[in-house]
Design an enzyme around this catalytic site. Structure first.
Site, PDB file in Angstrom:
ATOM      1  N   TYR A  45     -21.727  -7.216 -27.304  1.00  0.00           N
ATOM      2  CA  TYR A  45     -20.593  -6.318 -27.056  1.00  0.00           C
ATOM      3  C   TYR A  45     -20.068  -5.817 -28.383  1.00  0.00           C
ATOM      4  O   TYR A  45     -19.865  -6.610 -29.317  1.00  0.00           O
ATOM      5  CB  TYR A  45     -19.466  -7.064 -26.334  1.00  0.00           C
ATOM      6  CG  TYR A  45     -19.228  -6.489 -24.950  1.00  0.00           C
ATOM      7  CD1 TYR A  45     -18.945  -5.141 -24.806  1.00  0.00           C
ATOM      8  CD2 TYR A  45     -19.294  -7.280 -23.818  1.00  0.00           C
ATOM      9  CE1 TYR A  45     -18.744  -4.593 -23.550  1.00  0.00           C
ATOM     10  CE2 TYR A  45     -19.094  -6.740 -22.557  1.00  0.00           C
ATOM     11  CZ  TYR A  45     -18.820  -5.388 -22.430  1.00  0.00           C
ATOM     12  OH  TYR A  45     -18.632  -4.846 -21.196  1.00  0.00           O
ATOM     13  N   GLU A  47     -17.473  -2.952 -28.637  1.00  0.00           N
ATOM     14  CA  GLU A  47     -16.530  -1.846 -28.395  1.00  0.00           C
ATOM     15  C   GLU A  47     -15.878  -1.440 -29.695  1.00  0.00           C
ATOM     16  O   GLU A  47     -15.447  -2.286 -30.485  1.00  0.00           O
ATOM     17  CB  GLU A  47     -15.476  -2.264 -27.368  1.00  0.00           C
ATOM     18  CG  GLU A  47     -16.033  -2.287 -25.963  1.00  0.00           C
ATOM     19  CD  GLU A  47     -14.996  -2.629 -24.912  1.00  0.00           C
ATOM     20  OE1 GLU A  47     -13.829  -2.870 -25.269  1.00  0.00           O
ATOM     21  OE2 GLU A  47     -15.367  -2.657 -23.731  1.00  0.00           O
ATOM     22  N   ASP A 196     -25.023  22.654 -26.384  1.00  0.00           N
ATOM     23  CA  ASP A 196     -25.704  21.499 -25.793  1.00  0.00           C
ATOM     24  C   ASP A 196     -27.197  21.730 -26.052  1.00  0.00           C
ATOM     25  O   ASP A 196     -27.842  22.509 -25.354  1.00  0.00           O
ATOM     26  CB  ASP A 196     -25.383  21.458 -24.296  1.00  0.00           C
ATOM     27  CG  ASP A 196     -26.156  20.377 -23.557  1.00  0.00           C
ATOM     28  OD1 ASP A 196     -27.096  19.799 -24.138  1.00  0.00           O
ATOM     29  OD2 ASP A 196     -25.834  20.125 -22.376  1.00  0.00           O
ATOM     30  N   THR A 222     -29.156  15.188 -25.632  1.00  0.00           N
ATOM     31  CA  THR A 222     -29.760  13.943 -25.183  1.00  0.00           C
ATOM     32  C   THR A 222     -30.768  13.547 -26.263  1.00  0.00           C
ATOM     33  O   THR A 222     -31.069  14.335 -27.164  1.00  0.00           O
ATOM     34  CB  THR A 222     -30.507  14.111 -23.843  1.00  0.00           C
ATOM     35  OG1 THR A 222     -31.425  15.199 -23.977  1.00  0.00           O
ATOM     36  CG2 THR A 222     -29.560  14.375 -22.705  1.00  0.00           C
ATOM     37  N   LYS A 225     -35.565  13.861 -24.482  1.00  0.00           N
ATOM     38  CA  LYS A 225     -36.408  14.991 -24.044  1.00  0.00           C
ATOM     39  C   LYS A 225     -37.386  15.300 -25.182  1.00  0.00           C
ATOM     40  O   LYS A 225     -38.202  14.452 -25.521  1.00  0.00           O
ATOM     41  CB  LYS A 225     -35.514  16.178 -23.669  1.00  0.00           C
ATOM     42  CG  LYS A 225     -34.578  15.884 -22.491  1.00  0.00           C
ATOM     43  CD  LYS A 225     -33.836  17.118 -22.033  1.00  0.00           C
ATOM     44  CE  LYS A 225     -33.021  16.881 -20.786  1.00  0.00           C
ATOM     45  NZ  LYS A 225     -31.674  16.325 -21.049  1.00  0.00           N
ATOM     46  N   ARG A 231     -33.583   7.098 -23.454  1.00  0.00           N
ATOM     47  CA  ARG A 231     -32.638   7.848 -22.634  1.00  0.00           C
ATOM     48  C   ARG A 231     -31.230   7.652 -23.201  1.00  0.00           C
ATOM     49  O   ARG A 231     -30.748   6.515 -23.269  1.00  0.00           O
ATOM     50  CB  ARG A 231     -32.725   7.294 -21.212  1.00  0.00           C
ATOM     51  CG  ARG A 231     -32.231   8.143 -20.112  1.00  0.00           C
ATOM     52  CD  ARG A 231     -32.894   7.727 -18.807  1.00  0.00           C
ATOM     53  NE  ARG A 231     -34.240   8.251 -18.771  1.00  0.00           N
ATOM     54  CZ  ARG A 231     -34.551   9.515 -18.444  1.00  0.00           C
ATOM     55  NH1 ARG A 231     -33.613  10.365 -18.097  1.00  0.00           N
ATOM     56  NH2 ARG A 231     -35.797   9.918 -18.441  1.00  0.00           N
TER      57      ARG A 231
HETATM   58  N1  DSN Z   1     -31.918  16.926 -15.754  1.00  0.00           N
HETATM   59  C1  DSN Z   1     -32.251  17.513 -17.027  1.00  0.00           C
HETATM   60  C2  DSN Z   1     -33.341  18.515 -16.925  1.00  0.00           C
HETATM   61  O1  DSN Z   1     -34.277  18.268 -16.185  1.00  0.00           O
HETATM   62  O2  DSN Z   1     -33.315  19.521 -17.594  1.00  0.00           O
HETATM   63  C3  DSN Z   1     -31.076  18.094 -17.713  1.00  0.00           C
HETATM   64  O3  DSN Z   1     -30.193  17.067 -17.979  1.00  0.00           O
END
Ligand code: DSN
Length: 413
Positions: A45, A47, A196, A222, A225, A231
């Protein structure tokens, strides 16, 4: 050992190894990233933030999180990074909180045109907390800077949002900054600029497109990707006056204890993405995406074109079927992709006229340009003829494409 979970993981590995993964938001992190994600740091933990935690025993995770932050800052050439957001949606939640008040007006691209749920969809927290209005794409499906300039003046928003989930073309963040500055100067407005970059984070890290950190007040992403990490999410800015607001919007406002095991995996992914090999990887991603798009175009199909890791195939215009049918038919031969709205779509989001096809994941397994072209032919053969022999196509996927690729459980980069 939990036999059931181990069995399911083995089953999922077989599924992933035997198929062609064209979902544009997926990728295969290295075994180093996956080991870090399953490491001892999951027990801790912590925080708070490095040097100011609410628990004892944080000296090692402080070192870890600082390492992750420094690697992230160097990778994106940015002054500040918060690496704690659990996901892209959590990052966006905290980013809005840091930048604007409840009820503030946000100008974004609608989900149906390639935006994201958190960019003002009525079913997401975003549209229930802020007043989202949208800009359209131009008639050719590209961002149109004249439309954006006009919408800025019409709406006088508090925040302009760029960055998309299904937009296949280059984004001129520099021009957007100029438009926002011009709008603010003309109207005395205070519109902020947020990007984003979840889909293109890997392309940005590889230096193969404009870096939104150079132009936006705040950037979210994110990490799983095109960036090929675990993730998770992150928030970046060069505006040091925003740092306190961002930190407190992440913790304690919207999250509790950070996932230090995922932060360990992010640190590993940032190291990998900083190596020259990552630039080479991204050249393959871009080459493969374009090769598949161009081959489908050569066959007479309606495709969007591409400047990044994805393109849109208009299956309604090309094959007289909807996106859901196309997705299902491809799934039955071992190709995973997702139905997607296309610009000016006449079908509902449940069916859609399009399919989104991305090459980040298959390029991680060693997909070549010739195989990307073969994938175009397999897709075409599967979709053009309702009577197509799906078993034969499945065998072609296995023998002519996937057989050559790396086993996902051993990937190192
Ligand atoms: N769900 C994602 C996508 O497939 O583009 C975006 O967060």
């Amino acid at each position: 050992m939990d036999r059931k979970v181990v069995e399911l993981a083995a089953k999922e590995l077989i599924r992933q190894n035997s198929g062609i993964e064209l979902i544009a938001s997926e990728n295969y992190p290295s075994i180093d990233v996956r080991e870090a994600a399953g490491s001892i740091f999951t027990c801790k933990y912590a925080e708070g933030f490095p040097g100011r935690r609410y628990y004892g025993g944080c000296e090692v995770v402080d070192e870890l999180e600082n390492l992750c932050i420094e690697r992230c800052k160097a990778l994106f050439n940015v002054a500040y990074a918060n690496v704690q957001p659990h996901s892209g949606s959590q990052a966006n939640y905290a980013a809005y909180r840091a930048l604007i008040a409840s009820g503030a007006k946000v100008l974004s691209l609608a989900l149906n045109d390639g935006g994201h749920l958190t960019h003002g969809s009525p079913v997401s927290f975003s549209a229930n907390t802020y007043n989202f209005v949208h800009y359209d794409l131009g008639g050719d499906g590209h961002l149109d800077m004249d439309i954006i300039a006009k919408r800025l003046d019409e709406e006088n928003p508090d925040l302009f949002l760029a960055g998309y989930s299904a937009y296949p073309f280059a984004i001129d963040f520099k021009k957007m900054r100029e438009l926002i500055d011009a709008h603010n100067a003309k109207t005395g407005g205070h519109c902020l600029f947020m990007v984003d970059m979840a889909h293109i984070a890997g392309q940005v890290a590889a230096g193969k497109c404009q870096n939104p950190c150079d132009y936006a007040d705040l950037v979210t992403s994110t990490t799983h990707k095109t960036l090929r990490g675990p993730r998770g999410g992150l928030i970046l800015t060069n505006r040091l006056d925003l740092v306190k607001k961002i930190d407190s919007a992440v913790f304690p406002f919207s999250q509790g204890g950070p996932l230090e095991h995922i932060i360990a995996a992010k640190a590993t992914a940032f190291l990998e993405a900083s190596r020259p090999e990552f630039k080479v990887y991204f050249d393959h991603v871009l080459e493969n995406t374009k090769a598949c798009n161009d081959e489908l175009a050569r066959l007479g199909r309606v495709v969007s074109g591409t400047d990044n890791h994805l393109f849109l195939l208009n299956v309604l215009a090309s094959y007289r079927i909807n996106g859901l049918e196309a997705q299902n038919r491809l799934e039955s031969i071992g190709i995973t992709a997702n139905k997607n709205m296309i610009h000016g779509d006449t079908l509902s989001p449940k069916y859609t006229s399009g399919l989104r096809l991305g090459f980040a994941a298959v390029s991680s397994r060693g997909c070549t340009k010739e195989q990307a072209i073969e994938i175009a032919h397999i897709i075409d053969d599967a979709l053009i003829n309702p009577e197509a022999d799906l078993d034969a196509l499945k065998a072609r996927v296995a023998k002519e494409v996937v057989a050559d690729w790396e086993d996902i459980s051993c990937l190192t980069y």
